[in-house]
Scaffold this active site. Structure first.
Site, mmCIF file in Angstrom:
data_model
loop_
_atom_site.group_PDB
_atom_site.id
_atom_site.type_symbol
_atom_site.label_atom_id
_atom_site.label_comp_id
_atom_site.label_asym_id
_atom_site.label_seq_id
_atom_site.Cartn_x
_atom_site.Cartn_y
_atom_site.Cartn_z
ATOM 1 N N ALA A 1 0.851 -1.195 0.000
ATOM 2 C CA ALA A 1 0.000 0.000 0.000
ATOM 3 C C ALA A 1 0.884 1.241 0.000
ATOM 4 O O ALA A 1 1.959 1.256 0.593
ATOM 5 C CB ALA A 1 -0.906 0.002 1.229
ATOM 6 N N LYS A 2 0.419 2.279 -0.679
ATOM 7 C CA LYS A 2 1.188 3.530 -0.698
ATOM 8 C C LYS A 2 0.631 4.417 0.422
ATOM 9 O O LYS A 2 -0.183 5.316 0.196
ATOM 10 C CB LYS A 2 1.074 4.200 -2.064
ATOM 11 C CG LYS A 2 2.204 5.192 -2.351
ATOM 12 C CD LYS A 2 2.255 5.549 -3.823
ATOM 13 C CE LYS A 2 3.322 6.596 -4.112
ATOM 14 N NZ LYS A 2 4.703 6.129 -3.857
ATOM 15 N N CYS A 3 1.072 4.107 1.629
ATOM 16 C CA CYS A 3 0.584 4.834 2.807
ATOM 17 C C CYS A 3 1.754 5.528 3.502
ATOM 18 O O CYS A 3 2.895 5.062 3.457
ATOM 19 C CB CYS A 3 -0.140 3.898 3.768
ATOM 20 S SG CYS A 3 0.883 2.572 4.439
ATOM 21 N N TYR B 1 6.514 5.121 4.731
ATOM 22 C CA TYR B 1 7.596 6.084 4.521
ATOM 23 C C TYR B 1 8.121 6.609 5.853
ATOM 24 O O TYR B 1 9.331 6.823 6.015
ATOM 25 C CB TYR B 1 7.106 7.209 3.609
ATOM 26 C CG TYR B 1 6.828 6.697 2.210
ATOM 27 C CD1 TYR B 1 7.763 6.817 1.196
ATOM 28 C CD2 TYR B 1 5.625 6.040 1.915
ATOM 29 C CE1 TYR B 1 7.521 6.311 -0.076
ATOM 30 C CE2 TYR B 1 5.374 5.528 0.657
ATOM 31 C CZ TYR B 1 6.321 5.665 -0.341
ATOM 32 O OH TYR B 1 6.077 5.148 -1.588
#
Length: 365
Positions: A203-205, A209
């Site tokens: 997931a790009k959450c 990061y």
């Protein structure tokens, strides 16, 4: 719950946009992620109304209650994509439907509502059209788009929120890495993991990061440009960089990239590179590749190139790999022939300089 696949986006133009002379000056050398266009998109969601209140308005601060769910439980996702000014003067996006679908996949993983693809695309295209004068004059410049969504419900309790805010902001950008860097140096993180099986790696959450930043700080201390993460279970298998996927070019014509498997972000640039490489006659293998093998293959010459890819940096050669146990150089330490060839093929498609056989480029106006 209402299901609105299409929404009218109300446009409220900025009453005091950046003056043309000032805008022209900052667009000469915008850097990356520091300059922003005049407007932003916002769309609200709640369980009773579904997606509603869609508008483009002057970019500015977001009023936020201190008990907003995202500030406490980090329910947040985002995308990264670029708009390009093509050779014929028109404007285009590169595979934007893939960003829309990945945004939906990230939402599912984070227990958030899925934004219909049509609304995602319409919001991005509307913002680009209204801020079309913000394309940088520098060669290779583009407008980086950041669609994102977060839990805006005001409550303190561990459960999925019932209210969300989706937004899009835009930033005119130049090169991601510093000028003159022909190949980057990366640091092997041996104490921190980016993702684990069953986690949020695909997931790009924001949380992914955030978890990577301590390792990135470590990389900077070692005079490295980026950090590379190994698998969480064995700290053996190469996974990805802090913000890019990796490829390994072998001397027998094979191209190896780590398999997705839920711990690696499914990059749109990654998928595009795989397609282009196969068209070049290369055998592309999505298979595990260990840090020890990487070191051995670089030393023996079996590995001739390594490169990273992603929306921000496109395709970037990896020249040196450092770790606590020393460092090794790949090939000559600079960009290799295949890295440059694949980068140019991709960039030429994105810029409308060559035939787009796959229908990847979506022309806007």
């Amino acid at each position: 719950m209402p299901h609105n696949d299409s929404l009218e986006i109300l446009v409220e133009k900025h009453s005091a946009p950046v003056p043309e002379a000032e805008r022209t000056q900052v667009l000469i050398n915008p850097g990356f992620g520091n300059i922003f266009t005049d407007h932003m998109v916002s769309i609200r969601f709640n369980e009773a109304q579904g997606w509603h209140d869609a508008k483009v308005q002057a970019r500015g601060p977001i009023p936020m209650d201190p008990a907003s769910s995202v500030l406490h439980y980090a329910q947040e996702i985002f995308e990264g994509m670029k708009a390009y000014r093509l050779a014929d003067g028109t404007t285009a996006l590169f595979r934007p439907e893939q960003n829309a679908r990945r945004f939906q996949a990230s939402a599912r993983r984070m227990a958030m509502p899925e934004l219909p693809e049509e609304i995602f695309l319409k919001s991005v295209e509307t913002l680009i059209e209204i801020d079309r004068d913000w394309f940088p004059s520098a060669e290779g410049g583009s407008i980086y788009l950041r669609p994102f969504m977060f839990a805006s419900e005001v409550f303190l309790g561990v459960r999925p929120a019932k209210e969300y805010l989706f937004m899009v902001i835009a930033s005119p950008v130049g090169a991601y890495f510093k000028a003159g860097a022909s190949a980057i140096t990366i640091w092997v993180s041996q104490h921190y993991s980016r993702a684990a099986p069953g986690g949020t790696g695909a997931a790009k959450c924001g949380g992914n990061y955030a978890a990577s930043l301590v390792a990135q700080a470590e990389a900077i201390e070692q005079n490295c440009d980026q950090v590379v993460f190994l698998d969480a279970a064995e700290q053996r298998w190469v996974e990805e960089l802090g913000g890019m996927n990796l490829f390994f070019v072998m001397d027998d014509g094979r191209l190896i990239t780590p398999p997705l498997g839920g711990t690696i972000l499914p990059g749109i640039t990654r998928e595009s590179i795989i397609t282009l490489a196969r068209e070049e006659g290369l055998t592309v293998s999505e298979e595990p590749y260990s840090i020890d093998q990487w070191r051995e293959d670089a030393a023996s010459g079996k590995l001739i190139e390594t490169f990273a890819c992603g929306t921000a940096a496109v395709v970037t050669a990896v020249g040196t790999v450092r770790s606590e146990s020393g460092e090794f150089t790949i090939g000559s330490g600079g960009p290799g022939q295949l890295t440059e060839k694949l980068r140019m093929r991709l960039v030429d498609i994105q810029r409308g300089l060559t035939e787009d056989k796959h229908g990847w480029v979506k022309r806007l106006f």
